[in-house]
Design a protein around this motif. Structure first.
Motif, PDB file in Angstrom:
ATOM      1  N   LEU A  87       4.516 -15.643   9.176  1.00  0.00           N
ATOM      2  CA  LEU A  87       4.918 -15.467  10.616  1.00  0.00           C
ATOM      3  C   LEU A  87       4.126 -16.415  11.828  1.00  0.00           C
ATOM      4  CD1 LEU A  87       5.852 -11.647  10.694  1.00  0.00           C
ATOM      5  CD2 LEU A  87       7.485 -13.585  10.723  1.00  0.00           C
ATOM      6  N   GLY A  88       3.117 -17.100  10.847  1.00  0.00           N
ATOM      7  CA  GLY A  88       2.076 -17.816  11.868  1.00  0.00           C
ATOM      8  C   GLY A  88       1.094 -16.771  12.649  1.00  0.00           C
ATOM      9  N   LEU A  89       0.829 -15.862  12.070  1.00  0.00           N
ATOM     10  CA  LEU A  89       0.011 -14.614  12.477  1.00  0.00           C
ATOM     11  C   LEU A  89      -1.243 -14.514  11.440  1.00  0.00           C
ATOM     12  CD1 LEU A  89       2.655 -12.197  13.797  1.00  0.00           C
ATOM     13  CD2 LEU A  89       1.348 -13.731  15.173  1.00  0.00           C
ATOM     14  N   GLY A  90      -2.228 -13.738  11.810  1.00  0.00           N
ATOM     15  CA  GLY A  90      -3.318 -13.533  10.985  1.00  0.00           C
ATOM     16  C   GLY A  90      -3.707 -11.870  11.301  1.00  0.00           C
ATOM     17  N   MET A  91      -4.514 -11.478  10.281  1.00  0.00           N
ATOM     18  CA  MET A  91      -4.959 -10.198  10.396  1.00  0.00           C
ATOM     19  C   MET A  91      -5.516  -9.840  11.719  1.00  0.00           C
ATOM     20  SD  MET A  91      -4.171  -8.795   7.628  1.00  0.00           S
ATOM     21  CE  MET A  91      -5.042  -7.790   6.508  1.00  0.00           C
ATOM     22  N   GLY A  92      -5.998 -10.748  12.432  1.00  0.00           N
ATOM     23  CA  GLY A  92      -6.820 -10.514  14.114  1.00  0.00           C
ATOM     24  C   GLY A  92      -5.622 -10.235  14.778  1.00  0.00           C
ATOM     25  N   ASP A  93      -4.490 -10.423  14.466  1.00  0.00           N
ATOM     26  CA  ASP A  93      -3.107 -10.086  15.464  1.00  0.00           C
ATOM     27  C   ASP A  93      -2.499  -8.756  15.322  1.00  0.00           C
ATOM     28  OD1 ASP A  93      -2.933 -12.666  16.810  1.00  0.00           O
ATOM     29  OD2 ASP A  93      -2.310 -13.579  14.732  1.00  0.00           O
ATOM     30  N   VAL A  94      -3.244  -8.160  14.078  1.00  0.00           N
ATOM     31  CA  VAL A  94      -2.663  -6.618  13.988  1.00  0.00           C
ATOM     32  C   VAL A  94      -3.256  -5.731  15.151  1.00  0.00           C
ATOM     33  CG1 VAL A  94      -2.844  -4.514  12.315  1.00  0.00           C
ATOM     34  CG2 VAL A  94      -2.652  -6.912  11.519  1.00  0.00           C
ATOM     35  N   VAL A  95      -2.707  -4.936  15.792  1.00  0.00           N
ATOM     36  CA  VAL A  95      -2.727  -4.258  16.745  1.00  0.00           C
ATOM     37  C   VAL A  95      -2.659  -2.618  16.431  1.00  0.00           C
ATOM     38  CG1 VAL A  95      -2.621  -5.955  18.540  1.00  0.00           C
ATOM     39  CG2 VAL A  95      -0.567  -4.206  18.056  1.00  0.00           C
ATOM     40  N   LYS A  96      -1.976  -2.209  15.428  1.00  0.00           N
ATOM     41  CA  LYS A  96      -1.511  -0.918  15.162  1.00  0.00           C
ATOM     42  C   LYS A  96      -1.467  -0.878  13.487  1.00  0.00           C
ATOM     43  CE  LYS A  96      -0.304   3.708  15.587  1.00  0.00           C
ATOM     44  NZ  LYS A  96      -1.349   4.262  15.115  1.00  0.00           N
ATOM     45  N   MET A  97      -1.870   0.147  12.877  1.00  0.00           N
ATOM     46  CA  MET A  97      -1.951   0.395  11.538  1.00  0.00           C
ATOM     47  C   MET A  97      -1.482   1.792  11.250  1.00  0.00           C
ATOM     48  SD  MET A  97      -4.789  -0.597   8.590  1.00  0.00           S
ATOM     49  CE  MET A  97      -4.532  -2.186   8.578  1.00  0.00           C
ATOM     50  N   GLN A  98      -0.766   1.930  10.231  1.00  0.00           N
ATOM     51  CA  GLN A  98      -0.437   3.426   9.932  1.00  0.00           C
ATOM     52  C   GLN A  98      -0.592   3.306   8.411  1.00  0.00           C
ATOM     53  OE1 GLN A  98       3.221   4.018  12.212  1.00  0.00           O
ATOM     54  NE2 GLN A  98       2.390   6.014  12.052  1.00  0.00           N
ATOM     55  N   VAL A  99      -1.515   4.241   8.028  1.00  0.00           N
ATOM     56  CA  VAL A  99      -1.899   4.224   6.472  1.00  0.00           C
ATOM     57  C   VAL A  99      -1.470   5.497   5.840  1.00  0.00           C
ATOM     58  CG1 VAL A  99      -3.846   4.094   5.010  1.00  0.00           C
ATOM     59  CG2 VAL A  99      -3.902   2.995   7.066  1.00  0.00           C
ATOM     60  N   TYR A 100      -0.995   5.296   4.621  1.00  0.00           N
ATOM     61  CA  TYR A 100      -0.558   6.735   3.873  1.00  0.00           C
ATOM     62  C   TYR A 100      -1.202   6.641   2.661  1.00  0.00           C
ATOM     63  CZ  TYR A 100       3.227   6.203   7.467  1.00  0.00           C
ATOM     64  OH  TYR A 100       3.791   5.916   8.819  1.00  0.00           O
ATOM     65  N   LEU A 101      -1.978   7.788   2.480  1.00  0.00           N
ATOM     66  CA  LEU A 101      -2.925   7.826   1.261  1.00  0.00           C
ATOM     67  C   LEU A 101      -2.263   9.250   0.418  1.00  0.00           C
ATOM     68  CD1 LEU A 101      -6.011   7.231   2.769  1.00  0.00           C
ATOM     69  CD2 LEU A 101      -5.351   5.903   1.278  1.00  0.00           C
ATOM     70  N   VAL A 102      -2.130   8.938  -0.888  1.00  0.00           N
ATOM     71  CA  VAL A 102      -1.652  10.011  -1.625  1.00  0.00           C
ATOM     72  C   VAL A 102      -2.918  10.446  -2.380  1.00  0.00           C
ATOM     73  CG1 VAL A 102      -0.358  10.356  -4.014  1.00  0.00           C
ATOM     74  CG2 VAL A 102       0.370   8.887  -2.180  1.00  0.00           C
ATOM     75  N   ALA A 103      -3.053  11.726  -2.497  1.00  0.00           N
ATOM     76  CA  ALA A 103      -4.081  12.292  -3.202  1.00  0.00           C
ATOM     77  C   ALA A 103      -4.464  11.813  -4.826  1.00  0.00           C
ATOM     78  CB  ALA A 103      -4.016  13.716  -3.573  1.00  0.00           C
ATOM     79  N   ASP A 104      -5.576  11.281  -4.830  1.00  0.00           N
ATOM     80  CA  ASP A 104      -6.065  10.442  -6.406  1.00  0.00           C
ATOM     81  C   ASP A 104      -6.487  11.674  -7.149  1.00  0.00           C
ATOM     82  OD1 ASP A 104      -7.336   9.334  -8.222  1.00  0.00           O
ATOM     83  OD2 ASP A 104      -8.448   7.844  -6.949  1.00  0.00           O
ATOM     84  N   PRO A 105      -5.413  11.679  -8.266  1.00  0.00           N
ATOM     85  CA  PRO A 105      -5.811  12.679  -9.344  1.00  0.00           C
ATOM     86  C   PRO A 105      -7.448  12.659  -9.962  1.00  0.00           C
ATOM     87  CG  PRO A 105      -4.139  11.180 -10.312  1.00  0.00           C
ATOM     88  CD  PRO A 105      -4.594  10.828  -8.747  1.00  0.00           C
ATOM     89  N   ASN A 106      -7.944  11.334  -9.774  1.00  0.00           N
ATOM     90  CA  ASN A 106      -9.316  11.298 -10.125  1.00  0.00           C
ATOM     91  C   ASN A 106     -10.193  11.706  -9.052  1.00  0.00           C
ATOM     92  OD1 ASN A 106      -8.577  10.160 -12.779  1.00  0.00           O
ATOM     93  ND2 ASN A 106      -8.097   8.216 -11.627  1.00  0.00           N
ATOM     94  N   LYS A 107      -9.967  12.104  -7.920  1.00  0.00           N
ATOM     95  CA  LYS A 107     -10.754  12.582  -6.985  1.00  0.00           C
ATOM     96  C   LYS A 107     -10.473  13.800  -6.481  1.00  0.00           C
ATOM     97  CE  LYS A 107     -12.601   8.425  -6.173  1.00  0.00           C
ATOM     98  NZ  LYS A 107     -14.104   8.124  -6.002  1.00  0.00           N
ATOM     99  N   ASP A 108     -10.569  14.670  -7.391  1.00  0.00           N
ATOM    100  CA  ASP A 108     -10.153  16.269  -7.247  1.00  0.00           C
ATOM    101  C   ASP A 108      -8.781  16.675  -6.187  1.00  0.00           C
ATOM    102  OD1 ASP A 108     -12.481  17.094  -8.330  1.00  0.00           O
ATOM    103  OD2 ASP A 108     -13.492  16.808  -6.545  1.00  0.00           O
ATOM    104  N   ASN A 109      -7.916  15.505  -6.494  1.00  0.00           N
ATOM    105  CA  ASN A 109      -6.672  15.827  -5.801  1.00  0.00           C
ATOM    106  C   ASN A 109      -6.599  15.619  -4.146  1.00  0.00           C
ATOM    107  OD1 ASN A 109      -4.594  15.602  -7.773  1.00  0.00           O
ATOM    108  ND2 ASN A 109      -4.864  17.517  -8.336  1.00  0.00           N
ATOM    109  N   LYS A 110      -7.571  14.806  -3.661  1.00  0.00           N
ATOM    110  CA  LYS A 110      -7.748  14.531  -2.289  1.00  0.00           C
ATOM    111  C   LYS A 110      -7.788  13.132  -2.018  1.00  0.00           C
ATOM    112  CE  LYS A 110     -10.697  18.360  -1.492  1.00  0.00           C
ATOM    113  NZ  LYS A 110     -12.096  18.874  -1.312  1.00  0.00           N
ATOM    114  N   ASP A 112      -8.514   9.224  -1.402  1.00  0.00           N
ATOM    115  CA  ASP A 112      -9.682   8.527  -1.387  1.00  0.00           C
ATOM    116  C   ASP A 112      -9.899   7.758  -0.172  1.00  0.00           C
ATOM    117  OD1 ASP A 112     -12.054   7.241  -2.152  1.00  0.00           O
ATOM    118  OD2 ASP A 112     -11.051   6.086  -3.685  1.00  0.00           O
ATOM    119  N   PHE A 113     -10.238   8.603   1.114  1.00  0.00           N
ATOM    120  CA  PHE A 113     -10.600   7.834   2.262  1.00  0.00           C
ATOM    121  C   PHE A 113     -11.692   6.631   2.190  1.00  0.00           C
ATOM    122  CE2 PHE A 113     -11.932   7.266   6.795  1.00  0.00           C
ATOM    123  CZ  PHE A 113     -10.904   6.782   7.271  1.00  0.00           C
ATOM    124  N   GLU A 114     -12.726   7.036   1.466  1.00  0.00           N
ATOM    125  CA  GLU A 114     -13.832   6.238   1.194  1.00  0.00           C
ATOM    126  C   GLU A 114     -13.330   4.971   0.506  1.00  0.00           C
ATOM    127  OE1 GLU A 114     -18.254   6.080  -1.287  1.00  0.00           O
ATOM    128  OE2 GLU A 114     -17.510   7.916  -0.473  1.00  0.00           O
TER     129      GLU A 114
END
Length: 159
Positions: A87-110, A112-114
């Motif tokens: 689109l002629g843009l870069g990561m610096g043009d991102v103004v809003k982000m929504q992140v959906y994380l699923v529980a990691d079975p290797n991280k006690d089903n929580k 992994d925000f880290e």
């Protein structure tokens, strides 16, 4: 004489307003406290164009695996970077982000925000790309494929 003084004053006021208007048209990002790598808010000036990108999920690696949360985050952000570039843009043009994380079975089903943050910080808040988006991150019950641990959608802005 009064007319010249009035015109001069009007000219100075108009010049100041024009200068303010130009400065006010920049995207304004308010950083989060304690150097946390997000913006607490982003203000978009009138006339900016917004670009809403659909959610992106990870790709398999060369061995046919999706990897852990960090690897999946990097995969997703590389795809977003490519989509923005088209689109002629870069990561610096991102103004809003929504992140959906699923529980990691290797991280006690929580979630992994880290692991997510390790991948995220390779793209945002770096020396080469210091712009930070406003962001939400949440744990969800699942995504379409059980192996997917993350999906990210972004909004970018351009002048």
């Amino acid at each position: 004489m009064l007319m010249r003084t009035t015109l001069k004053t009007v000219g100075l006021v108009a010049g100041a307003l024009l200068a303010f208007s130009v400065q006010a048209q920049e995207i304004q990002r308010v950083p989060a406290p304690n150097d946390f790598p997000i913006a607490t808010s982003v203000s978009i000036p009138a006339g900016a164009q917004l670009h809403y990108l659909s959610g992106v999920v990870p790709s398999k690696d060369a061995q046919g695996h999706y990897g852990d949360t960090e690897a999946q985050t990097i995969s997703v952000l590389k795809t977003i970077e490519s989509n923005l570039k088209a689109l002629g843009l870069g990561m610096g043009d991102v103004v809003k982000m929504q992140v959906y994380l699923v529980a990691d079975p290797n991280k006690d089903n929580k979630m992994d925000f880290e692991g997510f943050m390790k991948g995220y910080q390779q793209f945002f808040g770096t020396k080469d790309q210091p712009n930070l988006p406003a962001r939400s991150a949440m744990q969800v019950a699942g995504l379409v494929m059980p192996e997917w641990l993350i999906e990210i959608e972004v909004v970018a802005a351009s002048k």
